[in-house]
Enzyme design. Structure first.
Site, PDB file in Angstrom:
ATOM      1  N   GLY A   7       0.859  -1.189   0.000  1.00 37.45           N
ATOM      2  CA  GLY A   7       0.000   0.000   0.000  1.00 37.45           C
ATOM      3  C   GLY A   7       0.887   1.228   0.000  1.00 37.45           C
ATOM      4  CG  LEU A   8       3.812   2.209  -3.014  1.00 33.85           C
ATOM      5  CD1 LEU A   8       4.268   2.463  -4.443  1.00 33.85           C
ATOM      6  CD2 LEU A   8       4.972   2.465  -2.056  1.00 33.85           C
ATOM      7  N   GLY A  10       2.379   7.363  -0.604  1.00 33.38           N
ATOM      8  CA  GLY A  10       3.022   8.617  -0.976  1.00 33.38           C
ATOM      9  C   GLY A  10       3.852   9.174   0.159  1.00 33.38           C
ATOM     10  CB  CYS A 100      -8.554   3.909   8.251  1.00 33.78           C
ATOM     11  SG  CYS A 100      -7.795   3.913   6.637  1.00 33.78           S
ATOM     12  N   GLY A 124       3.486   0.348   5.633  1.00 32.17           N
ATOM     13  CA  GLY A 124       4.579   1.088   6.262  1.00 32.17           C
ATOM     14  C   GLY A 124       4.379   1.309   7.746  1.00 32.17           C
ATOM     15  CB  CYS A 200      -6.328   8.126   8.134  1.00 28.07           C
ATOM     16  SG  CYS A 200      -7.984   7.475   8.203  1.00 28.07           S
TER      17      CYS A 200
END
Length: 397
Positions: A7-8, A10, A100, A124, A200
């Protein structure tokens, strides 16, 4: 070769997570989740998700991995945003980040990853996992991240064994400074990017501003209750079991405050915009010590306040969770009626772990702390640990 979907977001943490998975020899796919694009509720003209998805794409390009954006805004609105508004209207304080993770990242997102043939999903998050064998069964353990300052295990307090089995936390063993160092050494565009502080899902927006666009303002009274009022007087400690239950209920029940207990100081714009322990936004001066919200009554639209951090209305030894809101990550350790367990617990992210004891009753679980806690708020999550392992959690009733 095992396939990992990352799950990128950014941000720097997920960028480095993707890099580390690639280094370990996994086949890596980067996925950016677009969770929000309702233009009627953004405050700034900036479009945070566009900037973030662009950064995520540049990281994927740099690492030479496939990349795509998935639009989860419909599920997000239904499962997170609508729930949040409903909770605030009831005068409760939900935690969107915990939700979330439970509803989106480790559910909807995981399903998408699985449909892409993923063996694992990597995030991350600053936490770790390992596994033990018990009665010839593999049990996964969720552990705090190595960086005490960044540990995010609390946000994952609602994940399940099934979800943990398929998850990797590549940065969990690292310090934040090491993560930034790795990003710099790989020339990743996110290396110096600030951590996001907003909600989020809507980037740089502060929660009260967001709520005010959806919930109606409604003028009501701000009432101050003196710390010496009889309602705050403690009773004697319990001796027998039945006294213990009475005491547990007393330690964890909401105070029944009434307008006649105090004096009117002014007005507010809506009790549902405030949470227990809040100091900012009251806009009432002239008191000797700062005013804190000690309780909200959304039905009658009253804010109860008290002066100073030590006001007894802010402090409680316990809380309770109804059976249907209790969640054990370690189901093998689940308490039966009448059982107790010594744990370390916290009621909010970044709060140091505090000594507590769990008491399992017929219909609820009590969490009684050794020391009084400040601003225990209904709707928040309590999470309990043994050493650095998160065992379970629940929604405060």
């Amino acid at each position: 070769m095992k396939r990992v979907v990352v799950g990128l977001s950014g941000g720097v943490d997920s960028s480095v997570a993707a890099y580390l998975c690639k280094e370990k020899g996994y086949e890596v796919i980067g996925l950016f989740m677009k969770n929000w694009h309702d233009d009627s509720v953004t405050i700034s003209d900036e479009c945070p998700w566009l900037e973030d998805s662009n950064d995520a794409m540049l990281v994927a390009e740099k690492l030479g991995i496939p990349f795509q954006t998935v639009d989860l805004s419909k599920q997000y609105k239904e499962r997170i945003v609508d729930y949040m508004f409903a909770e605030y209207e009831k005068g409760r304080t939900p935690n969107p980040d915990v939700l979330c993770n439970r509803e989106i990242k480790f559910d909807v997102f995981m399903d998408i990853a699985t449909s892409l043939g993923a063996d694992y999903v990597a995030t991350g998050h600053y936490c770790r996992k390992d596994s033990i064998e018990k009665n010839s069964e593999t049990i996964y353990r969720l552990l705090a991240g190595k960086d005490d300052n960044k540990d995010q295990s609390y946000f994952l307090c609602q994940v399940s064994q099934k979800q943990l089995a398929k998850t990797l936390f590549p940065v969990g063993e690292l310090q934040k400074s090491e993560v930034r160092q790795i990003a710099k050494s790989q020339n990743l565009i996110t290396a110096d990017k600030k951590d996001s502080q907003g909600l989020c899902f809507i980037g740089k927006v502060k929660l009260p501003d967001f709520l005010q666009q959806k919930l109606k303002s409604k003028e009501g009274q701000v009432i101050e209750i003196d710390s010496s009022h009889d309602i705050f007087k403690a009773e004697k400690s319990a001796k027998t079991d039945s006294e213990l239950i009475t005491q547990l209920k007393k330690d964890s029940k909401k105070l029944s405050l009434k307008p006649e207990f105090g004096k009117v100081l002014g007005t507010h714009v809506g009790a549902h915009f405030f949470t227990k322990g809040q100091r900012k936004g009251l806009a009432i001066g002239g008191t000797k010590e700062p005013l804190f919200v000690i309780d909200t009554d959304v039905e009658n639209n009253i804010l109860y306040t008290g002066q100073g951090k030590t006001h007894p209305g802010l402090h409680k030894k316990g809380l309770w969770v109804t059976n249907d809101e209790v969640h054990w990550i370690r189901q093998d350790l689940e308490l039966k009626e009448g059982d107790t367990m010594e744990v370390m617990a916290r009621i909010r992210y970044r709060q140091p772990l505090e000594k507590a004891k769990l008491y399992k009753m017929k219909d609820e679980l009590y969490v009684i702390f050794e020391d009084e806690q400040t601003a225990i708020s209904e709707g928040q999550f309590v999470a309990w640990y043994h050493e650095d392992e998160l065992l379970g959690s629940g929604v405060i009733a």
